[in-house]
Scaffold this motif. Structure first.
Motif, PDB file in Angstrom:
ATOM      1  N   VAL A 179       1.141  -1.637  -0.102  1.00 40.56           N
ATOM      2  CA  VAL A 179      -0.158   0.004  -0.684  1.00 40.56           C
ATOM      3  C   VAL A 179       0.898   1.117   0.026  1.00 40.56           C
ATOM      4  O   VAL A 179       0.397   2.169  -0.808  1.00 40.56           O
ATOM      5  CB  VAL A 179      -1.500   0.353   1.529  1.00 40.56           C
ATOM      6  CG1 VAL A 179      -1.777   1.052   1.166  1.00 40.56           C
ATOM      7  CG2 VAL A 179      -2.215  -1.485   1.091  1.00 40.56           C
ATOM      8  N   GLU A 180       1.724   1.267   0.802  1.00 35.98           N
ATOM      9  CA  GLU A 180       2.569   2.512   0.946  1.00 35.98           C
ATOM     10  C   GLU A 180       3.946   2.159   0.449  1.00 35.98           C
ATOM     11  O   GLU A 180       5.244   3.239   0.088  1.00 35.98           O
ATOM     12  CB  GLU A 180       3.186   3.006   2.302  1.00 35.98           C
ATOM     13  CG  GLU A 180       1.847   3.592   2.625  1.00 35.98           C
ATOM     14  CD  GLU A 180       1.634   4.082   4.223  1.00 35.98           C
ATOM     15  OE1 GLU A 180       2.534   4.565   4.542  1.00 35.98           O
ATOM     16  OE2 GLU A 180       0.919   5.436   4.067  1.00 35.98           O
ATOM     17  N   HIS A 181       4.724   1.259   0.078  1.00 29.65           N
ATOM     18  CA  HIS A 181       6.230   0.556  -0.402  1.00 29.65           C
ATOM     19  C   HIS A 181       5.834  -0.269  -1.452  1.00 29.65           C
ATOM     20  O   HIS A 181       6.636  -1.052  -1.587  1.00 29.65           O
ATOM     21  CB  HIS A 181       7.164  -0.284   0.760  1.00 29.65           C
ATOM     22  CG  HIS A 181       7.074   0.505   2.009  1.00 29.65           C
ATOM     23  ND1 HIS A 181       7.580   2.008   2.223  1.00 29.65           N
ATOM     24  CD2 HIS A 181       5.957   0.792   3.314  1.00 29.65           C
ATOM     25  CE1 HIS A 181       7.255   2.225   3.666  1.00 29.65           C
ATOM     26  NE2 HIS A 181       6.314   2.033   3.924  1.00 29.65           N
ATOM     27  N   ALA A 182       5.130  -0.063  -2.436  1.00 32.40           N
ATOM     28  CA  ALA A 182       4.976  -0.829  -3.467  1.00 32.40           C
ATOM     29  C   ALA A 182       5.864  -0.909  -4.559  1.00 32.40           C
ATOM     30  O   ALA A 182       6.517  -1.594  -5.067  1.00 32.40           O
ATOM     31  CB  ALA A 182       3.536  -0.482  -4.215  1.00 32.40           C
ATOM     32  N   ALA A 183       7.150   0.331  -4.123  1.00 32.09           N
ATOM     33  CA  ALA A 183       7.645   0.597  -5.602  1.00 32.09           C
ATOM     34  C   ALA A 183       8.863  -0.584  -5.036  1.00 32.09           C
ATOM     35  O   ALA A 183       9.418  -1.431  -5.985  1.00 32.09           O
ATOM     36  CB  ALA A 183       8.545   1.685  -5.344  1.00 32.09           C
ATOM     37  N   PRO A 184       9.933  -0.250  -4.061  1.00 33.04           N
ATOM     38  CA  PRO A 184      10.614  -1.710  -3.852  1.00 33.04           C
ATOM     39  C   PRO A 184       9.924  -2.934  -3.355  1.00 33.04           C
ATOM     40  O   PRO A 184      11.122  -3.719  -3.255  1.00 33.04           O
ATOM     41  CB  PRO A 184      11.325  -1.287  -2.259  1.00 33.04           C
ATOM     42  CG  PRO A 184      10.217  -0.704  -1.610  1.00 33.04           C
ATOM     43  CD  PRO A 184       9.121   0.360  -2.375  1.00 33.04           C
ATOM     44  N   LEU A 185       8.730  -3.016  -3.644  1.00 32.26           N
ATOM     45  CA  LEU A 185       8.641  -5.040  -2.902  1.00 32.26           C
ATOM     46  C   LEU A 185       8.630  -5.470  -4.350  1.00 32.26           C
ATOM     47  O   LEU A 185       9.181  -6.643  -3.720  1.00 32.26           O
ATOM     48  CB  LEU A 185       6.491  -4.421  -3.565  1.00 32.26           C
ATOM     49  CG  LEU A 185       6.207  -5.257  -1.628  1.00 32.26           C
ATOM     50  CD1 LEU A 185       7.085  -4.824  -1.236  1.00 32.26           C
ATOM     51  CD2 LEU A 185       4.637  -4.956  -2.492  1.00 32.26           C
ATOM     52  N   GLY A 186       9.248  -5.646  -5.405  1.00 37.51           N
ATOM     53  CA  GLY A 186       9.517  -6.179  -5.955  1.00 37.51           C
ATOM     54  C   GLY A 186      10.852  -6.804  -5.570  1.00 37.51           C
ATOM     55  O   GLY A 186      11.361  -7.863  -6.086  1.00 37.51           O
ATOM     56  N   HIS A 187      11.935  -5.968  -5.198  1.00 35.07           N
ATOM     57  CA  HIS A 187      13.366  -5.901  -4.698  1.00 35.07           C
ATOM     58  C   HIS A 187      13.139  -6.975  -3.545  1.00 35.07           C
ATOM     59  O   HIS A 187      14.163  -7.821  -3.452  1.00 35.07           O
ATOM     60  CB  HIS A 187      13.733  -4.712  -3.910  1.00 35.07           C
ATOM     61  CG  HIS A 187      14.112  -3.944  -5.142  1.00 35.07           C
ATOM     62  ND1 HIS A 187      15.475  -3.796  -6.182  1.00 35.07           N
ATOM     63  CD2 HIS A 187      14.010  -3.131  -5.972  1.00 35.07           C
ATOM     64  CE1 HIS A 187      15.623  -3.011  -7.211  1.00 35.07           C
ATOM     65  NE2 HIS A 187      14.100  -2.258  -6.812  1.00 35.07           N
ATOM     66  N   TYR A 188      12.384  -6.736  -2.510  1.00 39.57           N
ATOM     67  CA  TYR A 188      12.037  -7.395  -1.180  1.00 39.57           C
ATOM     68  C   TYR A 188      11.339  -8.957  -1.708  1.00 39.57           C
ATOM     69  O   TYR A 188      12.469  -9.656  -1.297  1.00 39.57           O
ATOM     70  CB  TYR A 188      10.773  -6.444  -0.597  1.00 39.57           C
ATOM     71  CG  TYR A 188      10.370  -7.307   0.555  1.00 39.57           C
ATOM     72  CD1 TYR A 188      11.789  -7.942   0.996  1.00 39.57           C
ATOM     73  CD2 TYR A 188       9.162  -8.053   1.302  1.00 39.57           C
ATOM     74  CE1 TYR A 188      11.125  -8.611   3.447  1.00 39.57           C
ATOM     75  CE2 TYR A 188       8.666  -8.681   2.090  1.00 39.57           C
ATOM     76  CZ  TYR A 188      10.006  -8.587   3.337  1.00 39.57           C
ATOM     77  OH  TYR A 188       9.542  -9.222   4.049  1.00 39.57           O
ATOM     78  N   ARG A 189      10.883  -8.645  -3.190  1.00 42.79           N
ATOM     79  CA  ARG A 189      10.522 -10.452  -2.940  1.00 42.79           C
ATOM     80  C   ARG A 189      11.522 -11.125  -3.659  1.00 42.79           C
ATOM     81  O   ARG A 189      12.484 -11.863  -3.309  1.00 42.79           O
ATOM     82  CB  ARG A 189       9.180  -9.955  -4.095  1.00 42.79           C
ATOM     83  CG  ARG A 189       7.559 -10.693  -3.819  1.00 42.79           C
ATOM     84  CD  ARG A 189       7.465 -10.827  -4.838  1.00 42.79           C
ATOM     85  NE  ARG A 189       5.294 -10.208  -4.776  1.00 42.79           N
ATOM     86  CZ  ARG A 189       5.026  -8.741  -4.464  1.00 42.79           C
ATOM     87  NH1 ARG A 189       5.094  -8.167  -4.914  1.00 42.79           N
ATOM     88  NH2 ARG A 189       3.542  -8.844  -4.020  1.00 42.79           N
ATOM     89  N   ALA A 190      12.567 -10.727  -4.937  1.00 39.26           N
ATOM     90  CA  ALA A 190      13.481 -11.076  -5.263  1.00 39.26           C
ATOM     91  C   ALA A 190      14.185 -11.414  -4.147  1.00 39.26           C
ATOM     92  O   ALA A 190      15.484 -12.621  -3.987  1.00 39.26           O
ATOM     93  CB  ALA A 190      14.138 -10.546  -6.274  1.00 39.26           C
TER      94      ALA A 190
END
Length: 196
Positions: free
Chosen positions: A130-141
């Motif tokens: 909701v508030e941190h969508a931009a770095p979420l792909g990095h977190y998943r990786a």
């Protein structure tokens, strides 16, 4: 114009306005969700059979997120966690596997301090989106690499990549993405109560 014709015209205008609103509302909602969730919007749509179901899920995420007791980190906490992050990076030289696990633990600690639930990875991702969508792909990786990091198939370079990915979300959480809006919302709520 007679009153009967005027009523018919008014009814037709209202029906036409409702029809246009029903056509426009989904587009407005879609644009708002796409703007808020960024790549997470597209990812969620791909995971669902239909766009409306994906948009309902994103709206549910927003509702759940609004109920969380999120808080900004104090300057002292930011300083402490930044120092711990530097230690994680320094530890990488001697023990990349342990440094990766330490990075994961530190990120989980920061999430908890901010008020995010930390028990379940999928729920973490949903809440953070909701508030941190931009770095979420990095977190998943990074999480994917960290969860397979117990085996020998993970190279030192993979672990380095994971730590760099973790750093993206770490910095976003540390710098308080969304804090300004929450502070403004709370101030507005306080001002409304004061005026009542």
């Amino acid at each position: 114009m007679s009153s009967g014709v005027l009523i018919i015209v008014i009814v037709l205008v209202v029906v036409a306005a409702l029809f246009v609103a029903l056509l426009v509302w989904p587009m407005v909602r879609r644009q708002r969700l796409r703007g808020k969730f960024g790549p997470e919007y597209d990812r969620t749509v791909e995971e669902h059979d239909d766009r409306r179901a994906a948009e309902r899920e994103l709206a549910e995420r927003e509702k759940r997120h609004a109920e969380l007791e999120l808080r900004a980190l104090t300057p002292e906490q930011k300083q402490l966690y930044t120092a711990e992050w530097v230690e994680v990076q320094e530890r990488f030289i001697d023990d990349p596997a342990e440094a990766l696990q330490a990075a994961d633990r530190l990120l989980t600690t920061v999430m908890g301090q901010r008020g995010y639930p930390t028990e379940n990875f999928d729920q973490q991702v949903a809440d953070l989106s909701v508030e941190h969508a931009a770095p979420l792909g990095h977190y998943r990786a990074a999480h994917e690499i960290a969860t397979r990091a117990t085996g020998t198939e993970v190279s030192t370079e993979d672990r380095r990549t994971a730590i760099v990915h973790y750093r993206e979300l770490f910095q976003d959480l540390l710098n308080g993405a969304g804090d300004d809006k929450k502070t403004a919302d709370k101030k507005s709520e306080h001002d409304k109560k004061a005026l009542s």
